[in-house]
Write an enzyme that holds these catalytic residues in place. Sequence first.
Site, PDB file in Angstrom:
ATOM      1  N   ASP A   1      -7.354   2.130  -8.335  1.00 59.01           N
ATOM      2  CA  ASP A   1      -7.732   3.484  -8.763  1.00 59.01           C
ATOM      3  C   ASP A   1      -7.921   3.495 -10.281  1.00 59.01           C
ATOM      4  OD1 ASP A   1      -7.477   4.253  -6.140  1.00 59.01           O
ATOM      5  OD2 ASP A   1      -5.384   4.877  -6.357  1.00 59.01           O
TER       6      ASP A   1
ATOM      7  N   SER B   1       4.046  -0.174  -5.419  1.00 61.84           N
ATOM      8  CA  SER B   1       4.109  -1.490  -6.067  1.00 61.84           C
ATOM      9  C   SER B   1       4.505  -1.368  -7.533  1.00 61.84           C
ATOM     10  CB  SER B   1       2.759  -2.180  -5.981  1.00 61.84           C
ATOM     11  OG  SER B   1       1.817  -1.480  -6.779  1.00 61.84           O
TER      12      SER B   1
ATOM     13  N   GLU C   1       0.852  -1.181   0.000  1.00 64.18           N
ATOM     14  CA  GLU C   1       0.000   0.000   0.000  1.00 64.18           C
ATOM     15  C   GLU C   1       0.893   1.237   0.000  1.00 64.18           C
ATOM     16  OE1 GLU C   1      -3.377   0.831  -0.249  1.00 64.18           O
ATOM     17  OE2 GLU C   1      -2.467   2.813  -0.064  1.00 64.18           O
TER      18      GLU C   1
HETATM   19  C1  LIG Z   1      -9.524   2.160  -4.328  1.00 68.10           C
HETATM   20  S1  LIG Z   1      -8.336   1.527  -3.221  1.00 68.10           S
HETATM   21  C2  LIG Z   1      -8.798  -0.187  -3.026  1.00 68.10           C
HETATM   22  C3  LIG Z   1      -8.236  -0.776  -1.783  1.00 68.10           C
HETATM   23  C4  LIG Z   1      -8.535  -2.247  -1.540  1.00 68.10           C
HETATM   24  N1  LIG Z   1      -7.917  -3.106  -2.520  1.00 68.10           N
HETATM   25  C5  LIG Z   1     -10.027  -2.485  -1.451  1.00 68.10           C
HETATM   26  O1  LIG Z   1     -10.549  -3.158  -2.319  1.00 68.10           O
HETATM   27  O2  LIG Z   1     -10.652  -1.983  -0.513  1.00 68.10           O
HETATM   28  C6  LIG Z   1      -6.849   1.460  -4.122  1.00 68.10           C
HETATM   29  C7  LIG Z   1      -5.643   1.415  -3.215  1.00 68.10           C
HETATM   30  O3  LIG Z   1      -4.461   1.255  -3.955  1.00 68.10           O
HETATM   31  C8  LIG Z   1      -3.444   2.061  -3.375  1.00 68.10           C
HETATM   32  N2  LIG Z   1      -2.429   2.310  -4.400  1.00 68.10           N
HETATM   33  C9  LIG Z   1      -2.564   3.064  -5.512  1.00 68.10           C
HETATM   34  N3  LIG Z   1      -1.422   3.067  -6.220  1.00 68.10           N
HETATM   35  C10 LIG Z   1      -0.549   2.273  -5.543  1.00 68.10           C
HETATM   36  C11 LIG Z   1       0.797   1.903  -5.773  1.00 68.10           C
HETATM   37  N4  LIG Z   1       1.466   2.329  -6.842  1.00 68.10           N
HETATM   38  N5  LIG Z   1       1.415   1.098  -4.882  1.00 68.10           N
HETATM   39  C12 LIG Z   1       0.736   0.650  -3.786  1.00 68.10           C
HETATM   40  N6  LIG Z   1      -0.538   0.986  -3.530  1.00 68.10           N
HETATM   41  C13 LIG Z   1      -1.182   1.790  -4.392  1.00 68.10           C
HETATM   42  C14 LIG Z   1      -4.183   3.284  -2.935  1.00 68.10           C
HETATM   43  O4  LIG Z   1      -3.472   4.009  -1.955  1.00 68.10           O
HETATM   44  C15 LIG Z   1      -5.480   2.698  -2.414  1.00 68.10           C
HETATM   45  O5  LIG Z   1      -5.412   2.378  -1.062  1.00 68.10           O
END
Ligand SMILES: C[S@@+](CC[C@H](N)C(=O)[O-])C[C@H]1O[C@@H](n2cnc3c(N)ncnc32)[C@H](O)[C@@H]1O
EC number: 2.1.1.33
Lengths: 252, 433
Positions: free
Chosen positions: A152, A130, A96
């Site tokens: 996202d 990631s 995350e």
């Molecule tokens: C819309 S949320 C979904 C979270 C979770 N998977 C859920 O279903 O509840 C997307 C998550 O991906 C994380 N995220 C976005 N880009 C990322 C990256 N490059 N590396 C790690 N996490 C990332 C965001 O901070 C966010 O918490």
Amino acid sequence: MLEKEGHSKISKSTHLPRKRFYRARAHSNPLSDSHFPVPISPSHVDYSVHFPQLFSSSDEGGDSKKIEFADVGCGFGGLLISLSTLFPETLMIGMEIRDKVTEYVKERILALRVANPGQYQNVSVVRTNSMKYIPNYFGKGQLSKMFFLFPDPHFKEKNHRRRVISTHLLDEYAYVLGIGGIIYTITDVEELGDWMKDCLEGHPMFEAITEAELEGDPVVKLLSSATEEGQKVARNGGQTFQAVYRRIAPSL
Amino acid sequence: MEEPAIEEGDNHRDVEVAPALISVHPDHKFIVVSIGSDLRVFDLQGGCSVTLVDDSSGPLHKDSIRAIRFGAEGKLFVSAGDDKLVKIWNANSWHCISTVCSEKRVSAVAISKDGLFVCFADKFGVVWALNLDGFDENQVLVDKKAAPVLAHYCSIITSLEFSLDGRFIISADRDFKIRVSVFPKKPLDGAHEIQSFCLGHTEFVSCLAFVCAPDYPEGFLVSGSGDSTVRLWDITSGSLLDTCEVGSQAGFLESNGRGEEHYSAVIDLCTTPDGTLVAAAIQSLQGIMLLNCNISAKSLSIAKVVSITGGSFIPTSLGTASCAEFLWMVTGVSTLHGLDSHSLARVRVISGFRISSPDSVEHEPTMLEDDEIPGGEKLLEKLQGSVSIENKVFSAAAEAVKMAMCNLLIKKQYSADKREFRKRTRNDKKIKQ
Ligand SMILES: C[S@@+](CC[C@H](N)C(=O)[O-])C[C@H]1O[C@@H](n2cnc3c(N)ncnc32)[C@H](O)[C@@H]1O
């Protein structure tokens, strides 16, 4: 001095961290350079920090057990918590990028470990980007499952390269997944669902998993129900679009 | 609301100056120096300078050249850089046979061992391949389109190399990553299969080179980095075989008691084509460090430092041919502020660049004087821009080169304040005012 319940980040009644103390920006830009430590290589990942009951600090990677599941963009960690008890013998980690959210998941796991002795020892979380650092955490063919739940959407075309699923990033995911490993994706944004499916379909190292197989996979049911985002979508009666693919050997 | 991004090399110029580059024809027929947008070619066999001819109706280079390279057989030459143009030259007639437009500025180029593909990397970390099938030395290639084959996620690619057997393409980036990808039969469909990652550097990787090894047709990889090390890798497994700390050695040699910070980034590497000797240009070293690669022991060790006296000469680029035992070096930058002689470069040559046998003294690597250099004065006049360079100008240039290399190589660490400032002053935000 002990903090009073009202100010404590841990709820006294549930012993779980309170989400409101871990609120953060809704989105992070994965392209900007943040400052967090990155292991030099997978052998530098300190398993004793992540799984203290299973590894002592003297354990030197070597042939010992490796992390097998990665939940990429794990958010508040709902999926990991469900998987932890479903696969008690498997090591798993959430990745995350948001600092506060990662802290929340950390606290959540610690609290669950305290409340349920012997359980949740196989799950951990790390703050990282990631999209840049997956190869620093996992070696070739190390993973058997990767999860991308409700990532996202990055609607604008110019921002498509920020999406966590893309042809180029799939090359890296194919590298860390062993042959037969499975990649699970789900979203409530139809356009993103199509995009992820197209990327996977067009990639020579992934093949779609049949409906019949999906039926029999207990993990598939968790995709729409286990995470915070999934629950939100379900509450609002939203539609979801999933793509589940298997890592195959590339044909020469 | 959209958050502003600090994207490397996107809306702003990270780097103002470009180091001079040198490239040597595999058969020692031509020496090429690039400085700024200028491409200078000298014909060693004919003993004369070469005039470039561009039939492709595209413009010549308009901005700093960032990468130059001969194909393995010496038939082709490629130049590319900040003007987003990739130019492919017939390396005999020196006609430009094709000009391809890249979407972004180009940071590295490589030519596949079979000579069929030109690969180039852009500032967004994407590597593109261009098919040269049907390449006819005297014909202009038209409508060539490059296809993206692999990507490093938003990190500038600093170096691209093919393994000695041509099976792998290796890409290094400004983070610390080296990726080894299988170069497929149909490269235009993408190089999806990653063979390994070579991870161990703790700073940007600046350069890659290959060392021959009898039982390893792909060769051993050596890499230089901003972490002041040269490392030896087995690319099939990605394992780190040895690490040679060159910084302490270079720093020690340079130590002048002034207590200033030492920049010991490795700038460039060059290997003897049939041997196991590695030449390294290092940020604070006036001269060249020679490293010995012991194949059976899989180790790297410092063999010798060839220092350069008279004028501070820190090479910005190195080159050698597959036959001759000369190590060619250049130093210079595209623009030197406050100096009129903006396209100044300095070329020097070391002879005896090969594994020395213990009983032959005359083959020790030695720095050649200007009048001993192959091509002599004519070559210097062409490649340097002037035969003799006034010492005063030259040492000023050396200082500037030093600064430029620091800025170029050391990844900017923005403070929180600066970050805010950069966000506010971003070009796309400014327009709205
Ligand atoms: C819309 S949320 C979904 C979270 C979770 N998977 C859920 O279903 O509840 C997307 C998550 O991906 C994380 N995220 C976005 N880009 C990322 C990256 N490059 N590396 C790690 N996490 C990332 C965001 O901070 C966010 O918490």
